[in-house]
Write a protein that holds these residues in place. Structure first.
Motif, short mmCIF file in Angstrom:
data_model
loop_
_atom_site.label_atom_id
_atom_site.label_comp_id
_atom_site.label_asym_id
_atom_site.label_seq_id
_atom_site.Cartn_x
_atom_site.Cartn_y
_atom_site.Cartn_z
N GLN A 220 0.74 -1.18 -0.10
CA GLN A 220 0.28 0.01 0.05
C GLN A 220 0.94 1.39 -0.05
OE1 GLN A 220 -2.32 0.63 3.60
NE2 GLN A 220 -4.17 0.76 2.41
N ASN B 22 -2.01 4.33 3.88
CA ASN B 22 -3.36 3.87 4.38
C ASN B 22 -4.16 5.13 4.40
OD1 ASN B 22 -5.37 2.54 5.11
ND2 ASN B 22 -4.45 1.88 6.99
N CYS C 266 -7.20 4.72 5.10
CA CYS C 266 -8.28 4.26 6.04
C CYS C 266 -7.78 4.84 7.22
CB CYS C 266 -8.57 3.02 6.40
SG CYS C 266 -9.78 2.46 7.33
N ASN D 281 -13.24 -3.98 5.07
CA ASN D 281 -11.95 -3.43 5.01
C ASN D 281 -11.51 -2.76 6.37
OD1 ASN D 281 -11.89 -3.75 2.23
ND2 ASN D 281 -12.93 -1.73 1.73
N TYR E 145 -11.13 2.97 -0.04
CA TYR E 145 -11.18 1.41 -0.04
C TYR E 145 -12.72 1.02 -0.01
CZ TYR E 145 -6.42 2.49 1.30
OH TYR E 145 -5.36 3.04 1.24
N THR F 202 -7.29 -2.85 0.08
CA THR F 202 -6.62 -2.17 1.36
C THR F 202 -5.16 -2.97 1.29
OG1 THR F 202 -7.02 -3.76 2.98
CG2 THR F 202 -8.63 -2.30 2.58
N SER G 252 -4.32 -4.15 4.83
CA SER G 252 -4.56 -3.03 6.00
C SER G 252 -5.86 -3.28 6.58
CB SER G 252 -4.32 -1.57 5.72
OG SER G 252 -5.32 -1.24 4.88
N TRP G 253 -6.70 -3.98 6.08
CA TRP G 253 -8.25 -4.29 6.53
C TRP G 253 -8.03 -5.06 8.04
CZ3 TRP G 253 -9.38 -9.48 7.67
CH2 TRP G 253 -8.24 -10.46 7.03
N ASN H 191 -7.24 -2.00 10.15
CA ASN H 191 -8.03 -0.73 10.01
C ASN H 191 -9.13 -0.76 10.97
OD1 ASN H 191 -6.64 0.23 8.05
ND2 ASN H 191 -7.97 -0.57 6.55
#
Lengths: 489, 489
Positions: free
Chosen positions: A56, A59, A61, A275, A429, A458, A461-462, A465
């Motif tokens: 990524q 991020n 998010c 996500n 996302y 993502t 990163s889900w 997050n």
């Protein structure tokens, strides 16, 4: 789909009608629990080659952009939704609608008239086929708000971000997987918000049930359903005085899948923390044949040559049903039918280990066992669990209107987050994933309902997050103009 | 799930309580249209090698067996459903319950007591692990009625047909594809009826909407939905005093799919003329993980060692969603969840080119456009379009009971068809196809929701098979005993 009608007499407006609601208290009983502060950025990476690289860039998010005291907005697309948006946004303090863009000059003139009625300064005008590019390049704009035909959403939003603007796209944000990735990568690289304007996330029952989920009242949500069942055929998609150049009818030709998944999907994806702790893993999708659209084209063309080009086209199937499975083994059933005669429904069903909620067919229902609770108990739940945003802005939103108020709650919240440097409720996302269900459903339908794996926009990163913040912490400072009856949308 | 409780005082019963309803007139306004006479057999073929041969032995769709003036019934399985069946069947004239079978002698004794209360002669008794075989071999039986655990349905029904009996199986009729084919081939070779007792086809709204479909009120049905959403967990499947040897709990271990699809599926399959003008083409199926059953096993085992063997078993997912596409491009969405806390639902949604019906969540709803019709209009539809069978036997059925009356309508209709030499409403292809959805859903779930092609159990005869006759033509001669309040189930 509400028409914006102003009966307001401009001359009667006085300055003291601008009142503030900053001091409205936030009901403590409804505070979501267990949410750490989300006002933080992600960890920046070097810009990589993109979707082929599993890293990524940054991020988005939980990302909080720098505060913008006055949000200068450019609205691109002044048709049905855009003209309404100009009206709604005009109620919000800390907002300037500085630019208007449409291919059709008469729509710009109508929007200017709205601004005038709302005692707002005249906006700069952009028109022509590529007027939207010039608007995006304008230095004095913070946010591009894009209620255009679907095909323009990604191009405009990407161009806006590349030109340093935050961007709000009408739904769906993307029509292809490439577009989904382009949104993600552009947002990450530019650190500009890309919010898809999924207004149904802000409807009252959806917000109530989301907050109840956060408070654990339904236990763990193991299955949910959403839909867009809305018979648009005669009134909208086959209405020659409706969508410009019949663009929405054309969307139903040659593409087969869930073309418009996010109204039903957005609210349940939020409830299931997609996500943000879980992710979509794969889906299957199935469409019926077309049993109505070509027949209607034939019927209309018999009386009006205008419809002749729409006869015997490869119309998509009336009903599409898509099932999505999450990484954690939960399922979502999403439907789309805009051409069968049936009452409107987004379903909004949540089935959890402790209870269940169902919005459509109305009335709204909640159960914690084998029986739906009584109306009085539902009212008590509304009182206790409507989240802070509803207690803060819900009544005014109902006054302003826009699908019963949800459109205005969405607009106000988005502006308030931008003004206070808070992460937006819906990030890029969400936009890519929710729109992606439509894209992947087409792939599945095209391959005899084959299982299609979901890309992880993502890029991992889900797992860490956090769910979006429902508390209004650090926000709720943005005022709203008093809503006079004459101004109601 | 109703318990059979007789408070009836046997000594008060008099012979003149046996009354006949043969003379009840059939409402002409509700006659289904466009249905040719179905009282005909198929074209016989030489017996072929079976499922590998693409030729049908004999078409059992529309097949009328020779009339049986008095239907001598043997009931196998006298648990919850079987004990109720003995009570219901005892109301019907032209019926003799001549044999009772169960592994547990106390259940036979209870059923004999029911017969005694109903002034019925004592039945022959069959017990032991293989008592059902001896019953099937009994020469003086016409119909074997089988409300046993699921695993015994096909073995018993096949053995009954091979021994010259018609057979009624509780649902599902089969658990594997081999069993589905075995049912089909045995019925065709023996020319014995194999009816799966899908009682929900006889519920009042289902019959109303089926007759409305036949009368064209919904136009062409392009999508339909059915379900079995019934939280059985604590009260039934985890109830140590419920199903014998916990058989129904065990069904939920090791198998993952829609284990019990036919309650929701049967009525909509009839509306869509599956196997009678259209056929299932393929399906996809998706299950959630288990979020409740193992937790409940743990909870119960903490207090009661009885449940220890049920901890950490491979429980099926709570919710299964299956989508089936028909040859003519229509879709069906079928769900199954017996372990999540939510109100009962079979959905029963029909979406057609002219209108829509929805049973659950209740109240029942019908629409011919964007709004559900008012209660009064729905009542008018009930008056006008309830099919002949409801007008003939509906009131008495409500008095007898059995899931609100539908069980009795089914029983009466089945007996009446046998007595008058009419084809049964549900034939062996329906039994195999509807049960087959469960089997194929397991296959799909096991392969990550892969598309599974549907076998054509009719081997092509679906193209010419006609919808089952809703008119009662040639039937409705079978009387019913007067139902005294004390006898109500």
């Amino acid at each position: 789909m509400l028409k914006l009608v102003f009966n307001y007499n401009f001359l009667e407006m006085k300055t003291d009608r601008r009142k503030f609601i900053q001091q409205l208290s936030v009901g403590a009983g409804a505070l979501a629990t267990g949410l750490p502060s989300l006002v933080k950025g992600g960890v920046p990476h070097e810009l990589g080659p993109g979707r082929d690289n599993n890293e990524q860039h940054f991020n988005m998010c939980g990302y909080a952009a720098p505060k913008i005291e006055t949000v200068r907005i450019g609205v691109i697309g002044l048709g049905m939704r855009g003209s309404e948006a100009v009206g709604r946004l005009s109620y919000i303090d800390g907002v300037e609608i500085v630019a208007l863009c449409d291919k059709y000059p008469d729509r710009i003139a109508a929007a200017q008239k709205t601004l005038e009625k709302m005692q707002r300064p005249k906006a700069r005008e952009f028109t022509g086929e590529e007027g939207w590019k010039a608007l995006c390049e304008d230095k004095n704009i913070d946010l591009v708000y894009t209620p255009t035909p679907w095909s323009l959403h990604t191009p405009i939003v990407v161009y806006a971000m590349k030109n340093g603007k935050h961007a709000c796209s009408e739904i769906p944000a993307a029509k292809t997987l490439d577009q989904c990735w382009e949104l993600v990568e552009t947002s990450e690289k530019t650190k500009k918000h890309c919010m898809m304007l999924e207004n149904c996330c802000y409807d009252f029952f959806e917000l109530l049930t989301l907050n109840m989920v956060r408070n654990g009242l339904f236990g763990e949500i193991l299955h949910a359903e959403g839909a867009y069942l809305h018979d648009l055929s005669r009134g909208y998609i086959f209405n020659k005085n409706g969508y410009a150049d019949m663009w929405r009818l054309k969307e139903n030709i040659g593409r087969n899948g869930n073309l418009y998944p996010t109204h039903g999907l957005g609210p349940i994806a939020q409830c299931m923390n997609i996500n943000r702790g879980d992710k979509f893993d794969h889906l299957v999708s199935m469409s019926t044949n077309d049993f109505t659209m070509n027949d209607l084209a034939r019927e209309l063309s018999a009386k009006d040559d205008f419809f002749k080009p729409y006869v015997d086209k490869p119309y998509r199937g009336n009903m599409n049903t898509t099932i999505v499975r999450s990484f954690k083994g939960k399922t979502m059933m999403i439907q789309h039918d805009v051409s069968s005669p049936r009452p409107y429904s987004r379903i909004h069903l949540l089935s959890g280990t402790k209870g269940c909620a169902s919005k459509y067919p109305e009335p709204e229902k909640i159960a914690f066992g084998h029986e739906w609770i009584k109306e009085e108990e539902l009212k008590n739940l509304y009182d206790k669990y409507s989240p802070p945003i509803v207690k803060h802005i819900g009544t005014i939103a109902k006054d302003v209107g826009g699908h019963g108020g949800m459109d205005f709650i969405m607009d106000w919240r988005t502006i308030d987050c931008l003004r206070n440097g808070l992460p937006l409720d819906q990030n890029v996302y969400d936009a890519a994933t929710w729109s992606g269900v439509g894209v992947l459903s087409e792939q599945s339908v095209g391959k005899n309902s084959k299982t299609i794996d979901f890309p992880d926009f993502t890029r991992g990163s889900w797992k860490t997050n956090k769910p979006h913040d429902m508390t209004l912490n650090g926000g709720a400072t943005t005022g709203v103009r008093e809503v006079k009856p004459q101004l109601k949308m």
